[in-house]
Design a protein around this motif. Sequence first.
Motif, short mmCIF file in Angstrom:
data_model
loop_
_atom_site.label_atom_id
_atom_site.label_comp_id
_atom_site.label_asym_id
_atom_site.label_seq_id
_atom_site.Cartn_x
_atom_site.Cartn_y
_atom_site.Cartn_z
N PRO A 157 0.83 -1.21 0.00
CA PRO A 157 0.00 0.00 0.00
C PRO A 157 0.86 1.26 0.00
O PRO A 157 2.01 1.25 0.46
N ALA A 158 0.26 2.33 -0.52
CA ALA A 158 0.95 3.63 -0.46
C ALA A 158 1.04 4.08 0.99
O ALA A 158 0.33 3.58 1.87
N ALA A 159 1.93 5.01 1.24
CA ALA A 159 2.12 5.51 2.61
C ALA A 159 0.82 6.09 3.14
O ALA A 159 0.08 6.76 2.41
N ALA A 160 0.57 5.83 4.44
CA ALA A 160 -0.70 6.24 5.04
C ALA A 160 -0.66 7.67 5.57
O ALA A 160 -1.69 8.20 5.98
N HIS A 161 0.51 8.28 5.63
CA HIS A 161 0.65 9.60 6.24
C HIS A 161 1.43 10.51 5.30
O HIS A 161 2.16 10.03 4.44
N PRO A 162 1.34 11.83 5.50
CA PRO A 162 2.25 12.71 4.77
C PRO A 162 3.67 12.55 5.32
O PRO A 162 3.83 12.17 6.48
N HIS A 163 4.67 12.78 4.48
CA HIS A 163 6.02 12.73 5.04
C HIS A 163 6.25 13.97 5.89
O HIS A 163 5.60 15.01 5.70
N CYS A 164 7.15 13.84 6.85
CA CYS A 164 7.36 14.94 7.80
C CYS A 164 8.56 15.78 7.38
O CYS A 164 9.26 15.47 6.42
N GLU A 165 8.81 16.81 8.15
CA GLU A 165 9.93 17.71 7.86
C GLU A 165 11.19 17.19 8.55
O GLU A 165 11.14 16.68 9.67
N GLY A 166 12.31 17.32 7.87
CA GLY A 166 13.60 17.04 8.50
C GLY A 166 14.16 18.34 9.07
O GLY A 166 14.17 19.36 8.38
N MET A 167 14.56 18.31 10.32
CA MET A 167 15.06 19.53 10.97
C MET A 167 16.47 19.27 11.51
O MET A 167 16.81 18.13 11.83
N PRO A 168 17.27 20.31 11.64
CA PRO A 168 18.61 20.08 12.21
C PRO A 168 18.49 19.65 13.68
O PRO A 168 17.74 20.27 14.44
N PHE A 169 19.17 18.59 14.05
CA PHE A 169 19.16 18.15 15.45
C PHE A 169 19.68 19.28 16.34
O PHE A 169 19.30 19.39 17.51
N GLU A 170 20.51 20.15 15.78
CA GLU A 170 21.00 21.31 16.53
C GLU A 170 19.87 22.27 16.90
O GLU A 170 20.05 23.15 17.74
N GLY A 171 18.72 22.11 16.27
CA GLY A 171 17.58 22.98 16.56
C GLY A 171 16.67 22.45 17.66
O GLY A 171 15.65 23.06 17.95
N THR A 172 17.01 21.29 18.24
CA THR A 172 16.16 20.73 19.30
C THR A 172 16.43 21.41 20.63
O THR A 172 17.58 21.47 21.09
#
Length: 370
Positions: free
Chosen positions: A274-289
């Motif tokens: 099946p196709a993916a069930a969700h939208p793909h998410c954003e990748g963020m810099p781990f330095e931004g956590t």
Amino acid sequence: MERIDHPLPWSHLGSERSLSVFRFGQGERKAYIQASLHADELPGMRTAWELKKRLGELEAQGLLNGVIELVPVANPLGLGQLLLHNHQGRFEAGSGKNFNRDFAELSEPVAQQLDGHLGDDPHANVRLIRQAMLDTLAALPPAATQLQGMQRLLLTHACSADVVLDLHCDAEAALHMYALPQHWPQWRSLSAHLGVKVGLLAEDSGGNSFDEACSLPWLRLSRRFPEAQIPLACLATTVELGGQADTTREQACAHAEGILAFLAEQGLIGGQWPAAAHPHCEGMPFEGTQLLFAPHPGVVSYLRRPGEWVEVGDEIFEVIDPLADRVSTVCAGTSGVLFAVERQRYAQPGLWLAKVAGREALRHGRLLND
Ligand SMILES: [Zn+2]
């Protein structure tokens, strides 16, 4: 399916521990999946059980186009660590070492072995590098501890894989994952299959965790030998499958099916998916956590839930001291995804209580918090 049982070194007198690997399929390409390296993070183990059943079916149907190795119990040491009825699975009790830190660094010894031998054929380079990694691990002096022996066995199975999934979880959390920024375009699809809320991207988080021990040597080698064609051939991630309590059958089945659909896209499994069930998410810099802490001891009330988007200044939790009638509200210092909160509700010094993944870099150097 083949079961491989490795005895762990340095077992206590009168007992023996082993690490079990389940190998499905055959072929040149390989995926490696392990669960619960932090032994008190059990959603991965629960998901691995669903994977084990499904991989057996897919193998019987002739649908595996490569090797898939599954380690449902990656940390037999930590599983046995109970203290006053509480499971302590993150740190080895005897040494205090985090089970997911300080894996062997392979790029330097591999570079020394292969200096002058790498050319412009990427496939030949991948074969040479993988063999040199295996030779390096095999040539190390005997493991000095059970933890070291266990880590080497895990890395030995994973370092020759094209895809590595290290299944963890956070305390109470939305799904999130850690990876190299260079690999994020390939991981976006997995994020959509699993419903991951944010990707946390860093080239080097500073702890030589398992996923980086697998993926980062390729980046280092490609920079060390810029004239050679060295692809980033090990796609490795730490996937945090929600929070510690997220072990329902429905969650595990959904996670397993999402992982299998991703492996099918990677060419390791045939058939219709099946196709993916969700939208793909954003990748963020781990330095931004941003990690949020309490300003004083007290009981914690969370005001937002993991997985929500928060803006700078949004109230995340309050800390209440009922003796001094002191109430402090802690707010987000960055806009982003509130992806994890602590399970304990008593605020103590040094205990993070919430994590927000933002787009702006806030931290540098060692990014892992323990
Ligand atoms: Zn973990």
